[in-house]
Structures are given as structure tokens and as C-alpha cells.
Design an enzyme around this catalytic site. Structure first.
Site, PDB file in Angstrom:
ATOM      1  N   GLU A  42       0.832  -1.208   0.000  1.00  0.00           N
ATOM      2  CA  GLU A  42       0.000   0.000   0.000  1.00  0.00           C
ATOM      3  C   GLU A  42       0.868   1.259   0.000  1.00  0.00           C
ATOM      4  OE1 GLU A  42      -2.795  -0.561   3.216  1.00  0.00           O
ATOM      5  OE2 GLU A  42      -3.836  -2.135   2.098  1.00  0.00           O
ATOM      6  N   CYS A  51      -1.865  -4.666  -5.424  1.00  0.00           N
ATOM      7  CA  CYS A  51      -2.394  -5.922  -4.890  1.00  0.00           C
ATOM      8  C   CYS A  51      -1.317  -7.011  -4.919  1.00  0.00           C
ATOM      9  CB  CYS A  51      -3.575  -6.399  -5.721  1.00  0.00           C
ATOM     10  SG  CYS A  51      -5.084  -5.463  -5.471  1.00  0.00           S
ATOM     11  N   GLU A  53      -1.580  -9.996  -6.048  1.00  0.00           N
ATOM     12  CA  GLU A  53      -1.565 -10.708  -7.340  1.00  0.00           C
ATOM     13  C   GLU A  53      -0.714  -9.945  -8.354  1.00  0.00           C
ATOM     14  OE1 GLU A  53      -4.139  -9.892  -5.501  1.00  0.00           O
ATOM     15  OE2 GLU A  53      -5.765 -11.352  -5.633  1.00  0.00           O
TER      16      GLU A  53
HETATM   17  N1  THU Z   1      -5.913  -6.891  -1.947  1.00  0.00           N
HETATM   18  C1  THU Z   1      -5.045  -7.734  -2.578  1.00  0.00           C
HETATM   19  O1  THU Z   1      -3.822  -7.543  -2.499  1.00  0.00           O
HETATM   20  N2  THU Z   1      -5.552  -8.763  -3.292  1.00  0.00           N
HETATM   21  C2  THU Z   1      -6.861  -9.107  -3.349  1.00  0.00           C
HETATM   22  O2  THU Z   1      -7.199 -10.117  -3.948  1.00  0.00           O
HETATM   23  C3  THU Z   1      -7.864  -8.252  -2.688  1.00  0.00           C
HETATM   24  C4  THU Z   1      -7.348  -7.025  -2.026  1.00  0.00           C
HETATM   25  C5  THU Z   1      -5.362  -5.803  -1.132  1.00  0.00           C
HETATM   26  C6  THU Z   1      -5.457  -4.419  -1.687  1.00  0.00           C
HETATM   27  C7  THU Z   1      -5.368  -3.585  -0.441  1.00  0.00           C
HETATM   28  O3  THU Z   1      -3.992  -3.389  -0.100  1.00  0.00           O
HETATM   29  C8  THU Z   1      -6.001  -4.447   0.628  1.00  0.00           C
HETATM   30  O4  THU Z   1      -6.017  -5.763   0.117  1.00  0.00           O
HETATM   31  C9  THU Z   1      -7.403  -4.020   1.003  1.00  0.00           C
HETATM   32  O5  THU Z   1      -8.190  -3.884  -0.117  1.00  0.00           O
END
Ligand code: THU
Length: 131
Positions: A42, A51, A53
Site C-alpha cells: 500500500e 495488490c 496478485e
Molecule cells: N488486496 C489484494 O492484495 N488482493 C486481493 O485479492 C484483494 C485485495 C489488497 C489491496 C489492499 O492493499 C487491501 O487488500 C485491502 O483492499
């Protein structure tokens, strides 16, 4: 799938998620059998966050691989988490509809779905091929 889950769990612990406090790990198996993983990263400027992924896909491409054959996503809680819409499309770039995506929690596998289930009627690289 246990090797992928182990990697995703380890990387989830490295997530940089001071804002959401929602730690996610992801791991991919490439066509040559190699494993690649990522965690969410983040940013104080919120939309710049990445994210898990997306990090895993970037690691796979940087390692010279272009085909995803299996995917694990691990979230922190009892709720099943699924890749966001943007990550579904990012996965689609390197995988077909039948890609298995294992949705996991800290306790293990919750559910397995395919990319085609998460992103039906998807737009992909073949649509840009010249006829
Ligand atoms: N997030 C992911 O990294 N992957 C997912 O499949 C869903 C959400 C992260 C984004 C953000 O840093 C946190 O989870 C909350 O949304």
C-alpha cells in the site's frame, strides 16, 4: 497446491498494509513449474497501492515466464477473498479461462474457482490478433 499456499502465506506476512491492515499473499505456478509470489504494497497516496496478485505477476514476468497455470490467494480472515476486478484482468493476460484459483485463508483452502468463473466473457490478448 501446498507449495503455492506455503509461499503465499509467507509473503502475506511481508505485506505493507498499514492503511487497510488487510494482509494478502499471492503465489503463481508458471508453465515451467517455477513459483512466483507477491504481497500487497500500500501507499500513503492510496490509489498507488498494489495488490498481491499484481506483485506476483510482475515477479513471474521479471523471471522470464509468461504463462500462469495455477494461482493461490491468501487473505487474513475467515471470509473468502477473491482477486479484485483489476487483478482478474491482469491474470487474464497470462492465463486462460480454466486457470484454477485457490482462495485460501490462514487455515488453508476455502474454495477453488476458475478465472473464467471470476471473469466471464473476458477480453484478452487474442482479441488484438490481426485476422
Ligand atoms: N488486496 C489484494 O492484495 N488482493 C486481493 O485479492 C484483494 C485485495 C489488497 C489491496 C489492499 O492493499 C487491501 O487488500 C485491502 O483492499
Amino acid at each position: 497446491m501446498d507449495d503455492l499456499l506455503g509461499l503465499a502465506r509467507r509473503l502475506m506476512l511481508r505485506a505493507h498494509a498499514p492503511y487497510s491492515k488487510f494482509h494478502v499473499g499471492a503465489a503463481l505456478r508458471a508453465a515451467d513449474g517455477s513459483l512466483h509470489g507477491g504481497c500487497n504494497v500500500e501507499n500513503a497516496a492510496y490509489p498507488q497501492g498494489l495488490c498481491a496478485e499484481a506483485g506476483a505477476i510482475a515477479a513471474m514476468v521479471a523471471a522470464g515466464q509468461r504463462r500462469i497455470v495455477e494461482c493461490v490467494v491468501v487473505g487474513p480472515g475467515p471470509e473468502v477473498i477473491t482477486p479484485c476486478g483489476g487483478c482478474r484482468q491482469k491474470l487474464r493476460e497470462f492465463a486462460s479461462d480454466d486457470l484454477p484459483i485457490h482462495l485460501c485463508g490462514p487455515d488453508g483452502l476455502h474454495r477453488t474457482v476458475t478465472l473464467g468463473q471470476l471473469l466471464p466473457l473476458s477480453f484478452g490478448p487474442s482479441h488484438l490478433e490481426t485476422p
